[in-house]
Design an enzyme around this catalytic site. Structure first.
Site, PDB file in Angstrom:
ATOM      1  N   ASP A 100       0.822  -1.215   0.000  1.00 10.60           N
ATOM      2  CA  ASP A 100       0.000   0.000   0.000  1.00 10.60           C
ATOM      3  C   ASP A 100       0.855   1.263   0.000  1.00 10.60           C
ATOM      4  O   ASP A 100       0.661   2.167  -0.793  1.00 10.60           O
ATOM      5  CB  ASP A 100      -0.981  -0.005   1.197  1.00 10.60           C
ATOM      6  CG  ASP A 100      -0.290  -0.273   2.541  1.00 10.60           C
ATOM      7  OD1 ASP A 100       0.944  -0.484   2.569  1.00 10.60           O
ATOM      8  OD2 ASP A 100      -0.997  -0.260   3.572  1.00 10.60           O
ATOM      9  N   ASP A 103       6.902   3.963   3.687  1.00 11.36           N
ATOM     10  CA  ASP A 103       7.077   5.109   4.574  1.00 11.36           C
ATOM     11  C   ASP A 103       8.544   5.156   5.016  1.00 11.36           C
ATOM     12  O   ASP A 103       9.394   5.677   4.296  1.00 11.36           O
ATOM     13  CB  ASP A 103       6.091   4.929   5.740  1.00 11.36           C
ATOM     14  CG  ASP A 103       6.108   6.056   6.738  1.00 11.36           C
ATOM     15  OD1 ASP A 103       6.610   7.137   6.407  1.00 11.36           O
ATOM     16  OD2 ASP A 103       5.614   5.862   7.865  1.00 11.36           O
TER      17      ASP A 103
HETATM   18  P1  IMP Z   1       7.311   1.422   6.691  1.00 17.07           P
HETATM   19  O1  IMP Z   1       7.884   0.147   7.225  1.00 17.07           O
HETATM   20  O2  IMP Z   1       7.543   2.563   7.662  1.00 17.07           O
HETATM   21  O3  IMP Z   1       7.737   1.746   5.298  1.00 17.07           O
HETATM   22  O4  IMP Z   1       5.748   1.281   6.719  1.00 17.07           O
HETATM   23  C1  IMP Z   1       5.067   0.418   5.917  1.00 17.07           C
HETATM   24  C2  IMP Z   1       3.710   0.118   6.472  1.00 17.07           C
HETATM   25  O5  IMP Z   1       3.284   1.086   7.439  1.00 17.07           O
HETATM   26  C3  IMP Z   1       2.678   0.202   5.378  1.00 17.07           C
HETATM   27  O6  IMP Z   1       2.529  -1.027   4.754  1.00 17.07           O
HETATM   28  C4  IMP Z   1       1.440   0.617   6.129  1.00 17.07           C
HETATM   29  O7  IMP Z   1       0.759  -0.509   6.614  1.00 17.07           O
HETATM   30  C5  IMP Z   1       1.939   1.432   7.286  1.00 17.07           C
HETATM   31  N1  IMP Z   1       1.841   2.884   7.015  1.00 17.07           N
HETATM   32  C6  IMP Z   1       2.829   3.751   6.732  1.00 17.07           C
HETATM   33  N2  IMP Z   1       2.362   4.986   6.531  1.00 17.07           N
HETATM   34  C7  IMP Z   1       1.023   4.895   6.688  1.00 17.07           C
HETATM   35  C8  IMP Z   1      -0.052   5.870   6.579  1.00 17.07           C
HETATM   36  O8  IMP Z   1       0.128   7.060   6.282  1.00 17.07           O
HETATM   37  N3  IMP Z   1      -1.299   5.373   6.789  1.00 17.07           N
HETATM   38  C9  IMP Z   1      -1.566   4.076   7.106  1.00 17.07           C
HETATM   39  N4  IMP Z   1      -0.603   3.153   7.201  1.00 17.07           N
HETATM   40  C10 IMP Z   1       0.691   3.567   6.996  1.00 17.07           C
END
Ligand code: IMP
Length: 176
Positions: A100, A103
């Site tokens: 999705d 981040d």
């Molecule tokens: P990362 O490991 O920080 O890259 O985050 C990845 C996961 O965090 C994504 O697959 C989402 O499930 C969740 N995530 C990151 N940002 C958001 C947001 O703005 N809204 C909802 N879920 C988020």
């Protein structure tokens, strides 16, 4: 649409999402012609994006899923865990990870490390949303729907504490 107390503003409408997902599907179909890619959806945030994306893929493909967990509320915990692993072998396969949103990148960094010794012919990332300004590790998705600012978004699969995944649009979450 009536004002929603949990919503700051709508970022991408249903129509904007449908059009961009169609374009991504076409691009992936062109890139993977004759390759029978394996689409690996990262549950649960991918569900709406994943199902719309593969409807727009015109090459033979197979589907599989993983469930990873790292988020709590509006922040990444930094500790990624595999809750559900792949059912199919990826040996010799062209894998497209469908996520999705990227981040901090910690989830996909963990996943790439986890999959790298399983003999895939190639592994690329397709994400609907990219928040590059919040990156903590080097992860570069090949296919990106939209690049967004560092805001917490909900809808079209994305949740806040498991709510709002069913919204057909993507909006900025309003903190109470
Ligand atoms: P990362 O490991 O920080 O890259 O985050 C990845 C996961 O965090 C994504 O697959 C989402 O499930 C969740 N995530 C990151 N940002 C958001 C947001 O703005 N809204 C909802 N879920 C988020």
């Amino acid at each position: 649409m009536p004002e929603q107390p949990f919503l700051e503003r709508i970022l991408f409408s249903e129509e904007q999402l449908a059009q961009r997902v169609r374009e991504l599907g076409r691009q992936i179909s062109a890139d993977y012609r004759g390759k029978k890619p394996l689409f690996v959806g990262i549950l649960r945030g991918c569900v709406l994006f994943y199902s719309d994306l593969i409807k727009n893929v015109s090459v033979d493909c197979t589907l599989d899923f993983m469930c990873l967990s790292s988020y709590s509320g509006t922040g990444s915990t930094g500790h990624v865990r595999t809750m559900l692993d792949l059912r199919e072998s990826i040996q010799g396969r062209h894998v497209v990870i469908v996520e999705d949103i990227v981040d901090t990148g910690l989830t996909l960094d963990y996943l790439m490390n986890h999959l790298k010794d399983r003999g895939a012919a190639s592994i690329e990332i397709c994400c609907l949303l990219d928040k590059p300004s919040n990156r903590k590790v080097d992860v570069t998705p090949k296919y990106v729907g939209f690049t967004i600012e560092n805001e917490f978004v909900i809808g079209y699969g994305l949740d806040y504490n498991e709510l709002y995944r069913n919204l057909p649009y993507i909006g900025v979450f309003k903190k109470q």
